[in-house]
Scaffold this active site. Structure first.
Site, PDB file in Angstrom:
ATOM      1  N   ASP A  44      46.755  73.104  13.462  1.00 55.02           N
ATOM      2  CA  ASP A  44      45.918  74.278  13.196  1.00 55.02           C
ATOM      3  C   ASP A  44      46.717  75.551  13.476  1.00 55.02           C
ATOM      4  OD1 ASP A  44      45.933  74.134  15.947  1.00 55.02           O
ATOM      5  OD2 ASP A  44      43.761  74.269  16.198  1.00 55.02           O
ATOM      6  N   SER A  45      47.970  75.398  13.962  1.00 55.37           N
ATOM      7  CA  SER A  45      48.888  76.538  14.045  1.00 55.37           C
ATOM      8  C   SER A  45      49.064  77.171  12.675  1.00 55.37           C
ATOM      9  CB  SER A  45      50.239  76.086  14.601  1.00 55.37           C
ATOM     10  OG  SER A  45      50.726  74.968  13.882  1.00 55.37           O
ATOM     11  N   ASP A  83      45.235  68.033  12.313  1.00 55.01           N
ATOM     12  CA  ASP A  83      44.648  68.636  13.511  1.00 55.01           C
ATOM     13  C   ASP A  83      43.174  68.933  13.265  1.00 55.01           C
ATOM     14  OD1 ASP A  83      45.225  69.389  16.059  1.00 55.01           O
ATOM     15  OD2 ASP A  83      46.379  71.170  15.522  1.00 55.01           O
ATOM     16  N   LYS A 113      44.413  64.744  15.433  1.00 52.40           N
ATOM     17  CA  LYS A 113      44.711  65.204  16.787  1.00 52.40           C
ATOM     18  C   LYS A 113      43.567  66.103  17.235  1.00 52.40           C
ATOM     19  CE  LYS A 113      47.867  68.572  17.751  1.00 52.40           C
ATOM     20  NZ  LYS A 113      47.005  69.593  18.385  1.00 52.40           N
ATOM     21  N   GLU A 115      42.155  68.496  20.834  1.00 48.43           N
ATOM     22  CA  GLU A 115      42.524  69.074  22.125  1.00 48.43           C
ATOM     23  C   GLU A 115      41.505  68.698  23.195  1.00 48.43           C
ATOM     24  OE1 GLU A 115      43.098  73.320  21.716  1.00 48.43           O
ATOM     25  OE2 GLU A 115      44.592  73.059  20.116  1.00 48.43           O
ATOM     26  N   GLU A 182      51.529  70.409  25.993  1.00 50.50           N
ATOM     27  CA  GLU A 182      51.988  71.747  25.588  1.00 50.50           C
ATOM     28  C   GLU A 182      52.070  72.670  26.805  1.00 50.50           C
ATOM     29  OE1 GLU A 182      50.137  73.498  22.128  1.00 50.50           O
ATOM     30  OE2 GLU A 182      51.093  75.434  22.495  1.00 50.50           O
TER      31      GLU A 182
HETATM   32  O1  KIV Z   1      48.762  73.224  15.872  1.00 51.25           O
HETATM   33  C1  KIV Z   1      49.894  72.854  16.234  1.00 51.25           C
HETATM   34  O2  KIV Z   1      50.910  73.126  15.595  1.00 51.25           O
HETATM   35  C2  KIV Z   1      49.999  72.071  17.456  1.00 51.25           C
HETATM   36  C3  KIV Z   1      51.357  71.777  17.977  1.00 51.25           C
HETATM   37  C4  KIV Z   1      51.928  72.964  18.610  1.00 51.25           C
HETATM   38  C5  KIV Z   1      51.358  70.605  18.876  1.00 51.25           C
HETATM   39  O3  KIV Z   1      49.000  71.726  18.015  1.00 51.25           O
END
Ligand code: KIV
Length: 285
Positions: A44-45, A83, A113, A115, A182
């Site tokens: 989600d970055s 994510d 993924k 959090e 992280e």
């Molecule tokens: O969203 C992302 O890119 C991440 C990584 C930094 C692990 O969660």
């Protein structure tokens, strides 16, 4: 051959390091996959590096789904992880299951993924029971940036460090196949990595995790206004692109581009007829 979660777990067992990268589009995913990177995360970055948001919080499930489809089309071998964005898995286990299923079924991702530590363990367990591989993410969890009071290193006090150890154990017990750590002190990452059977994938978590993940635009030097301490530029793409664009603008202004080399021509007879007979555009054959 397609990387699976058991490939990743065997890599830890053999002491083989696991490189991982984010990707958000087809072309980059194809390059990352061809480089042999086994884990590709549609993070989600993407909200911060591709969509221009200040945090990952505004990212929607539809954004990740859209980019996941492009990335999975570009990856022949890598395990693609999508994510789960802010509030797409917090409301209920059913909500998490529905949204994760969409990323897998429609997006083509092989895993998701999310959090959070102990409090997310029941959700992780439910997804895993339904056949969806889950990667955990603890330490600095950017979706909680307002709760954490900023993008800060986590686990620096005894209480915080103990909480992270418990979180990691709870995620493993719930069936997560790997965990992102992280911005966690290197010494603590080493302890967590040694205690877990599943791989830890670090970012700002020191050299002793089982693998490392980086945001591709950081790694390639595309983002130059802020360079996180945990990243390293393996290329200077922003400089390269700026220089290429300056040259393009100057060439067009100076009529140095395009030239004959980049042009198409018509048959000289057709041209002669066109000039001699003043043929209208629809009549040329
Ligand atoms: O969203 C992302 O890119 C991440 C990584 C930094 C692990 O969660």
């Amino acid at each position: 051959m397609r990387v699976t979660i058991s490939t990743i777990q065997k890599m830890k067992a053999r002491g083989q390091r696991i490189p991982a990268l984010t990707a958000y589009d087809f072309l980059t995913a194809r390059l990352v996959d061809a480089a042999g990177v086994p884990l590709v995360l549609v993070g989600d970055s993407l909200g911060m590096v591709f969509l221009g948001y200040e945090t990952t919080i505004p990212v929607r499930l539809s954004d990740v789904l859209h980019h996941t489809k492009a990335v999975t089309r570009g990856c022949e071998n890598a395990l693609v992880i999508a994510d789960m964005p802010f509030m797409t898995y917090h409301i209920s286990e059913e909500q998490a299951l529905e949204n994760a299923a969409l990323l897998i079924q429609e997006g083509g991702a092989h895993a998701v993924k999310l959090e959070g530590g102990r409090h997310m363990a029941p959700t992780v367990k439910r997804l895993v029971q339904c056949g969806i591989p889950v990667m955990g993410h603890i330490g600095l969890t950017p979706q909680s940036v307002h709760q954490l009071g900023g993008f800060k290193v986590q686990g620096k006090s005894v209480e915080q460090a103990q909480r992270l150890l418990d979180d990691a154990q709870a995620l493993q017990d719930a069936g997560a196949f790997a965990i992102v750590l992280e911005c966690v002190p290197a010494e603590l990452s080493r302890i967590i990595t040694a205690r877990l059977q599943i791989p830890t994938i670090g970012i700002g978590a020191g050299p002793d995790c089982d693998g490392e993940i980086q945001v591709i635009s950081d790694l390639l030097g595309l983002v130059t206004d802020f360079v996180p301490k945990h990243t390293k530029h393996y290329a200077q793409l922003a400089d390269e692109i700026r220089s290429a664009l300056d040259r393009y603008v100057a060439d067009v202004a100076a009529r140095a581009f395009p030239t004959e080399q980049q042009s198409f021509s018509i048959d000289p007879d057709v041209l002669a007829r066109l000039v001699a007979e003043d043929v209208g555009p629809g009549e040329i054959r």
